[in-house]
Design an enzyme around this catalytic site. Structure first.
Site, PDB file in Angstrom:
ATOM      1  N   ASN A 156       0.812  -1.230   0.000  1.00 61.53           N
ATOM      2  CA  ASN A 156       0.000   0.000   0.000  1.00 61.53           C
ATOM      3  C   ASN A 156       0.841   1.274   0.000  1.00 61.53           C
ATOM      4  O   ASN A 156       0.519   2.244  -0.656  1.00 61.53           O
ATOM      5  CB  ASN A 156      -1.028  -0.013   1.141  1.00 61.53           C
ATOM      6  CG  ASN A 156      -0.433  -0.293   2.492  1.00 61.53           C
ATOM      7  OD1 ASN A 156       0.638  -0.888   2.597  1.00 61.53           O
ATOM      8  ND2 ASN A 156      -1.101   0.120   3.538  1.00 61.53           N
ATOM      9  N   GLU A 184       3.581  -3.634  12.675  1.00 63.51           N
ATOM     10  CA  GLU A 184       2.566  -2.599  12.400  1.00 63.51           C
ATOM     11  C   GLU A 184       1.469  -3.305  11.620  1.00 63.51           C
ATOM     12  O   GLU A 184       1.634  -3.598  10.439  1.00 63.51           O
ATOM     13  CB  GLU A 184       3.169  -1.461  11.567  1.00 63.51           C
ATOM     14  CG  GLU A 184       4.301  -0.714  12.240  1.00 63.51           C
ATOM     15  CD  GLU A 184       3.872   0.037  13.492  1.00 63.51           C
ATOM     16  OE1 GLU A 184       2.661   0.293  13.654  1.00 63.51           O
ATOM     17  OE2 GLU A 184       4.744   0.352  14.315  1.00 63.51           O
ATOM     18  N   CYS A 196      -3.145   1.570   6.615  1.00 66.41           N
ATOM     19  CA  CYS A 196      -3.403   0.997   7.949  1.00 66.41           C
ATOM     20  C   CYS A 196      -4.041   2.065   8.820  1.00 66.41           C
ATOM     21  O   CYS A 196      -5.051   1.833   9.464  1.00 66.41           O
ATOM     22  CB  CYS A 196      -2.135   0.413   8.551  1.00 66.41           C
ATOM     23  SG  CYS A 196      -0.702   1.460   8.424  1.00 66.41           S
ATOM     24  N   GLU A 227       7.112   2.693  15.622  1.00 64.03           N
ATOM     25  CA  GLU A 227       7.907   3.287  14.546  1.00 64.03           C
ATOM     26  C   GLU A 227       7.780   4.806  14.701  1.00 64.03           C
ATOM     27  O   GLU A 227       6.949   5.290  15.466  1.00 64.03           O
ATOM     28  CB  GLU A 227       7.397   2.831  13.173  1.00 64.03           C
ATOM     29  CG  GLU A 227       7.668   1.352  12.951  1.00 64.03           C
ATOM     30  CD  GLU A 227       7.483   0.889  11.521  1.00 64.03           C
ATOM     31  OE1 GLU A 227       6.654   1.457  10.806  1.00 64.03           O
ATOM     32  OE2 GLU A 227       8.190  -0.063  11.142  1.00 64.03           O
TER      33      GLU A 227
HETATM   34  P1  NDP Z   1       0.168  -9.435   4.110  1.00 65.26           P
HETATM   35  O1  NDP Z   1       0.214  -9.184   5.560  1.00 65.26           O
HETATM   36  O2  NDP Z   1      -0.062 -10.799   3.616  1.00 65.26           O
HETATM   37  O3  NDP Z   1       1.550  -8.968   3.434  1.00 65.26           O
HETATM   38  C1  NDP Z   1       2.423  -8.019   3.976  1.00 65.26           C
HETATM   39  C2  NDP Z   1       3.864  -8.414   3.658  1.00 65.26           C
HETATM   40  O4  NDP Z   1       4.195  -9.624   4.322  1.00 65.26           O
HETATM   41  C3  NDP Z   1       4.097  -8.687   2.173  1.00 65.26           C
HETATM   42  O5  NDP Z   1       5.412  -8.288   1.817  1.00 65.26           O
HETATM   43  C4  NDP Z   1       3.954 -10.194   2.125  1.00 65.26           C
HETATM   44  O6  NDP Z   1       4.561 -10.734   1.009  1.00 65.26           O
HETATM   45  C5  NDP Z   1       4.650 -10.591   3.394  1.00 65.26           C
HETATM   46  N1  NDP Z   1       4.323 -11.928   3.890  1.00 65.26           N
HETATM   47  C6  NDP Z   1       3.169 -12.626   3.734  1.00 65.26           C
HETATM   48  N2  NDP Z   1       3.261 -13.833   4.348  1.00 65.26           N
HETATM   49  C7  NDP Z   1       4.505 -13.905   4.916  1.00 65.26           C
HETATM   50  C8  NDP Z   1       5.217 -14.883   5.683  1.00 65.26           C
HETATM   51  N3  NDP Z   1       4.651 -16.049   6.028  1.00 65.26           N
HETATM   52  N4  NDP Z   1       6.476 -14.623   6.075  1.00 65.26           N
HETATM   53  C9  NDP Z   1       7.043 -13.452   5.765  1.00 65.26           C
HETATM   54  N5  NDP Z   1       6.446 -12.484   5.028  1.00 65.26           N
HETATM   55  C10 NDP Z   1       5.183 -12.691   4.616  1.00 65.26           C
HETATM   56  O7  NDP Z   1      -0.858  -8.458   3.506  1.00 65.26           O
HETATM   57  P2  NDP Z   1      -1.607  -8.636   2.108  1.00 65.26           P
HETATM   58  O8  NDP Z   1      -0.838  -7.898   1.131  1.00 65.26           O
HETATM   59  O9  NDP Z   1      -1.916 -10.051   1.779  1.00 65.26           O
HETATM   60  O10 NDP Z   1      -2.987  -7.922   2.431  1.00 65.26           O
HETATM   61  C11 NDP Z   1      -4.032  -8.659   3.070  1.00 65.26           C
HETATM   62  C12 NDP Z   1      -4.838  -7.759   3.949  1.00 65.26           C
HETATM   63  O11 NDP Z   1      -3.986  -7.241   4.959  1.00 65.26           O
HETATM   64  C13 NDP Z   1      -5.369  -6.523   3.266  1.00 65.26           C
HETATM   65  O12 NDP Z   1      -6.575  -6.769   2.670  1.00 65.26           O
HETATM   66  C14 NDP Z   1      -5.460  -5.565   4.393  1.00 65.26           C
HETATM   67  O13 NDP Z   1      -6.684  -5.755   5.047  1.00 65.26           O
HETATM   68  C15 NDP Z   1      -4.354  -5.946   5.298  1.00 65.26           C
HETATM   69  N6  NDP Z   1      -3.176  -5.089   5.166  1.00 65.26           N
HETATM   70  C16 NDP Z   1      -2.968  -4.198   6.136  1.00 65.26           C
HETATM   71  C17 NDP Z   1      -1.884  -3.363   6.060  1.00 65.26           C
HETATM   72  C18 NDP Z   1      -1.657  -2.368   7.109  1.00 65.26           C
HETATM   73  O14 NDP Z   1      -0.729  -1.578   6.976  1.00 65.26           O
HETATM   74  N7  NDP Z   1      -2.456  -2.373   8.143  1.00 65.26           N
HETATM   75  C19 NDP Z   1      -0.947  -3.397   4.935  1.00 65.26           C
HETATM   76  C20 NDP Z   1      -1.257  -4.409   3.959  1.00 65.26           C
HETATM   77  C21 NDP Z   1      -2.330  -5.206   4.105  1.00 65.26           C
HETATM   78  P3  NDP Z   1       3.751 -10.921  -0.376  1.00 65.26           P
HETATM   79  O15 NDP Z   1       2.871  -9.742  -0.543  1.00 65.26           O
HETATM   80  O16 NDP Z   1       4.837 -10.959  -1.331  1.00 65.26           O
HETATM   81  O17 NDP Z   1       3.025 -12.209  -0.236  1.00 65.26           O
END
Ligand code: NDP
Length: 486
Positions: A155, A253, A287, A465
């Site tokens: 994001n 976070e 977020c 952070e």
């Molecule tokens: P994720 O939490 O899945 O991804 C965030 C990061 O973590 C990405 O770089 C992802 O890699 C990585 N990741 C995922 N699984 C693992 C693991 N097992 N070990 C290490 N790293 C990992 O968020 P999503 O992008 O799937 O979004 C899903 C939902 O999360 C959204 O719909 C939203 O509701 C929420 N979200 C909230 C955020 C916030 O700041 N509060 C930010 C993003 C999402 P990769 O993407 O390459 O799989």
């Protein structure tokens, strides 16, 4: 969906140069058109080992520098990167989907955060406790942790990276970052630019790849001393569990569902603007974003009308088209998730006053667009109340007073941000003290300041952070006693 591969990249930036990942290619899609425009190979366990090895080798020289010298080097690198914003902005828009305006705001903020910690590098002072016993003094040493893993979502690929990178590097750590699989390109170029600007090889490395493969390999690598993660709560919990082996430090976070309380004495125009900006900025994919509004009954109709009008007026369009105020969601899955949450909510009750479906513009059918949406008075157990809604859909509830508003605000697993609008100092203070969240804005848009620590309560995370406090999460302390014996 048609495929036109235009850009290729080796997938990683390690030890000051491009590194060819050995994993499967990952498609990078323009969310505004639905078309794949680049392909980048994902990192394997071997690629992670190469990157962590480079960071570990760089650590001894980097951590030995004076902290002000590290700041000076990072500052020069950040200023060099800043010279290239006009190249980074369209790249970020293309892979993430956000408008060019939002991309510029994000990248400027990323550079600001780097420079904020550069400034702090000259101001850091420690603890000295004189006369613990007669003739005995204590001091507290601070030491960097070693190699830090930074795992970043899609994001805000650059600001969420720099929130980790800046305090980590100034404190003397080296970093291996894994961007989201769908947004690696800006991060890779950012790393190249920092290196061109003088950041030494190995100090900051990037390995693209999926969370399941590359992210997991990074978190579990034995030489990683700390994992700094931003993303969803379920993945944050998995990472905390993985980091338990090796007793790695973590900062998380995670998700949020920030409440906004609007009292009957508030500046309603300013509150409605803050709600609209706080919910629809970055297409609602933040977020920290206003995700639930609780408004006093007597001013509710006015607020609902104003927020609904703003939602309907927003110009939705491709991020690279001039005049677009809100871009697409980042992926089709993300759009479908938000649409599902709205649909399931309305099936339980509530009144739709804006949006509620795709954008009616034939030019946008292939992109992942969703109209700015407002739902009034859905049930309090509906998905839009209980889940994190990561997109442009806002629920609004009427409440009778501040007690009810705070009770509703706290009835959530999340505790990230919050805001209150009132001219009454007593109410403002009550809200600031009683809302369970890491941030409360009073009569203010929900802007994050580098000067203040930020981190979630409850399921929204762990650790801070921003602020000088962030440095605490990238250092270990050691107490040293100077005795009186010779
Ligand atoms: P994720 O939490 O899945 O991804 C965030 C990061 O973590 C990405 O770089 C992802 O890699 C990585 N990741 C995922 N699984 C693992 C693991 N097992 N070990 C290490 N790293 C990992 O968020 P999503 O992008 O799937 O979004 C899903 C939902 O999360 C959204 O719909 C939203 O509701 C929420 N979200 C909230 C955020 C916030 O700041 N509060 C930010 C993003 C999402 P990769 O993407 O390459 O799989």
């Amino acid at each position: 969906m048609s495929t036109e591969t235009i850009i290729t990249h080796a997938g990683a930036f390690v030890d000051g140069q491009e590194h060819a990942n050995g994993g499967d290619p990952l498609p990078i899609t323009d969310p505004g058109t639905g078309r794949t425009f680049a392909e980048v190979p994902g990192g394997t366990e071997v690629d992670i080992a190469v990157a962590v090895g480079a960071a570990a080798r760089a650590f001894s020289d980097w951590s030995a520098l004076a902290v002000s010298k590290r700041g000076e080097i990072l500052g020069r690198a950040a200023r060099h990167t800043e010279q290239h914003l006009d190249e980074l902005i369209p790249l970020l828009t293309r892979e993430q989907g956000k408008t060019l305006r939002d991309a510029r705001i994000e990248l400027n903020k990323a550079i600001d955060t780097l420079l904020h910690y550069v400034g702090l590098s000259k101001a850091l002072r420690g603890v000295h406790t004189p006369n613990l016993d007669p003739g005995v003094d204590g001091i507290v040493l601070r030491r960097p942790l070693g190699v830090v893993a930074a795992i970043v979502p899609w994001n805000f690929p650059t600001t969420l990276l720099c929130n980790k990178l800046a305090p980590a590097l100034v404190a003397g750590n080296t970093v291996v970052a894994k961007p989201a699989a769908t947004t690696p390109l800006t991060t890779l170029r950012f790393a190249e630019l920092l290196a061109e600007g003088g950041l030494p090889p190995g100090v900051f490395n990037v390995v693209t790849g999926s969370g399941a493969v590359t992210g997991r390999a990074l978190v579990t690598h034995p030489q990683i001393r700390k994992v700094a993660f931003t993303g969803s709560t379920p993945v944050g919990e998995q990472i905390m569990a993985l980091a338990a082996r090796g007793t790695k430090r973590v900062t998380l976070e995670l998700g949020g569902s920030d409440p906004m309380i609007i009292c009957d004495d508030a500046d309603l125009g300013a509150a409605a603007s803050a709600a609209s900006m706080g919910r629809f900025y970055n297409c609602g994919q933040a977020c920290l974003a206003i995700k639930r509004v609780y408004v006093f009954e007597s001013v509710a109709d006015d607020i609902i009308e104003q927020i609904t009008a703003k939602a309907k007026r927003l110009r939705v369009g491709r991020g690279d088209v001039k005049g677009s105020q809100m871009g697409p969601l980042h992926t089709a899955a993300q759009r479908d998730e938000v649409a599902g949450q709205v649909h399931r909510t309305l099936a339980m009750g509530g009144r739709l006053t804006a949006g509620g479906g795709p954008v009616e513009d034939p030019e946008l059918v292939d992109g992942f667009f969703y109209a700015p949406t407002v739902v009034v008075d859905p049930p309090h157990d509906a998905p839009m109340a209980t889940e994190e809604v990561f997109g442009p859909a806002l629920p609004i509830w009427r409440v009778k007073d501040l007690d009810e508003a705070i009770e509703c605000a706290n009835a959530s697993q999340f505790g990230l941000g919050s805001s209150v609008w009132t001219r009454d100092l007593h109410r403002a203070r009550q809200a600031a003290e009683r809302i369970e969240a890491g941030y409360t804005w009073i009569n203010s848009p929900t802007k994050v300041y580098d000067e203040l620590p930020f981190g979630g309560w409850k399921s929204s995370g762990y650790g801070k952070e921003h602020g000088q406090e962030a440095l605490d999460y990238y250092t270990e302390t050691k107490s040293v006693v100077f005795g009186s014996g010779s």
